[in-house]
Write a protein that holds these residues in place. Structure first.
Motif, mmCIF file in Angstrom:
data_model
loop_
_atom_site.group_PDB
_atom_site.id
_atom_site.type_symbol
_atom_site.label_atom_id
_atom_site.label_comp_id
_atom_site.label_asym_id
_atom_site.label_seq_id
_atom_site.Cartn_x
_atom_site.Cartn_y
_atom_site.Cartn_z
ATOM 1 N N ARG A 65 4.588 -1.261 -70.488
ATOM 2 C CA ARG A 65 4.365 -0.758 -71.884
ATOM 3 C C ARG A 65 5.795 -0.643 -72.739
ATOM 4 O O ARG A 65 5.723 -1.035 -73.833
ATOM 5 N N PRO A 97 0.740 -4.406 -75.004
ATOM 6 C CA PRO A 97 0.693 -3.264 -74.491
ATOM 7 C C PRO A 97 0.304 -1.903 -75.375
ATOM 8 O O PRO A 97 -0.705 -1.087 -74.617
ATOM 9 N N PHE A 130 -2.894 -0.641 -73.399
ATOM 10 C CA PHE A 130 -2.933 0.841 -72.759
ATOM 11 C C PHE A 130 -3.626 1.871 -73.181
ATOM 12 O O PHE A 130 -3.529 3.073 -72.644
ATOM 13 N N ILE A 137 -0.237 -7.650 -65.153
ATOM 14 C CA ILE A 137 -0.779 -6.553 -64.148
ATOM 15 C C ILE A 137 -1.873 -6.905 -63.487
ATOM 16 O O ILE A 137 -2.595 -7.985 -63.853
ATOM 17 N N SER A 193 2.966 0.511 -65.135
ATOM 18 C CA SER A 193 2.571 0.498 -66.358
ATOM 19 C C SER A 193 3.614 1.100 -67.493
ATOM 20 O O SER A 193 3.557 0.451 -68.567
ATOM 21 N N LEU A 211 -7.096 0.272 -63.277
ATOM 22 C CA LEU A 211 -5.695 0.305 -63.636
ATOM 23 C C LEU A 211 -5.191 1.354 -63.852
ATOM 24 O O LEU A 211 -4.074 1.721 -64.160
ATOM 25 N N HIS A 263 3.331 -3.250 -61.103
ATOM 26 C CA HIS A 263 2.348 -2.116 -61.198
ATOM 27 C C HIS A 263 2.726 -1.055 -61.935
ATOM 28 O O HIS A 263 2.221 -0.006 -62.096
ATOM 29 N N LEU A 314 -9.352 0.087 -68.815
ATOM 30 C CA LEU A 314 -8.445 0.313 -67.836
ATOM 31 C C LEU A 314 -9.075 1.166 -66.653
ATOM 32 O O LEU A 314 -8.834 0.541 -65.305
#
Length: 232
Positions: free
Chosen positions: A196, A216, A220, A35, A192, A231, A190, A226
């Protein structure tokens, strides 16, 4: 067992630096996400893994082989690459012909037919068999493009933005397919939520530098990281 080893890899398009000193290992059977913002080097890194680009410095080994011209034929039989723009992969008159293309010259004619029919059933796209690629929806094209790669039984699958343009139903199918597949996957995206849901680890690129590798679940949930790296 590491099936991809990247050590201090750098690459530039002319004077534009794209990757700088990138290092990581990927183990057999892992699902790895990549990412980062646009221009961070995600697609370039995938292309270096398959030998479509040549590193400026550092090394990239895939399946024990350095990614060099002399090894590309062997690598391309064992590593599949699904382009972000799937129209670049679909060029034959029909879906059947596109899927069969890579098998011709490798398998007898009857075995080619068996393999194509099997992959059409696996991807639930038998109804597209005799259609021309330009007649397909975006999601159908992406499913066919992946089928052209998977019919070759690759050990490693590289995917660039695989959920782009997919509706919710096709996205669920993509998620289920990758989760259930035993192959090693490296996925630039892109999306996410998709990353994840399916990935064991995530590589984060920023302006060509690898700034983090993490699970992840941990990555995340790190909202400060992030946000600081745009992100979210």
């Amino acid at each position: 067992m590491s099936v991809i080893k990247c050590e201090d890899l750098s690459f530039a398009y002319g004077t534009q630096r794209v990757l700088e000193g990138v290092s990581f290992h990927i183990e057999k059977g892992e699902k790895i996400g990549i990412i980062g913002l646009n221009g961070s080097g995600k697609s370039t890194l995938l292309r270096l893994m398959i030998g479509l680009l040549k590193a400026e410095s550092g090394t990239m080994h895939v399946l024990g082989m350095p990614v060099q011209r002399k090894n590309l034929k062997a690598l391309h039989r064992r590593v599949g690459y699904v382009f972000q723009n799937v129209d670049e992969q679909l060029f034959m008159p029909t879906v059947y012909d596109d899927i069969a293309f890579g098998l011709k010259g490798i398998l007898p004619v009857d075995k080619v037919s068996e393999s194509v029919e099997a992959i059409l059933k696996r991807f639930h796209i038998m109804h597209l068999r005799d259609k021309a690629p330009f007649q397909l929806s975006g999601g159908e094209k992406r499913a066919v493009a992946i089928a052209t790669v998977m019919v070759m039984a690759p050990e490693i699958v590289l995917m660039d933005e695989p959920t782009e343009g997919l509706d919710a139903r096709m996205r669920r199918k993509m998620t289920a397919f990758v989760k259930a597949s035993p192959e090693t996957f490296v996925i630039s995206s892109h999306d996410s939520t998709f990353i994840r849901d399916i990935c064991d680890r995530v590589i984060v690129l920023k302006a060509g530098h690898l700034i983090r590798i993490d699970t992840p679940e941990v990555l995340f949930d790190d909202f400060d990281f992030l946000e600081a790296n745009e992100l979210i």
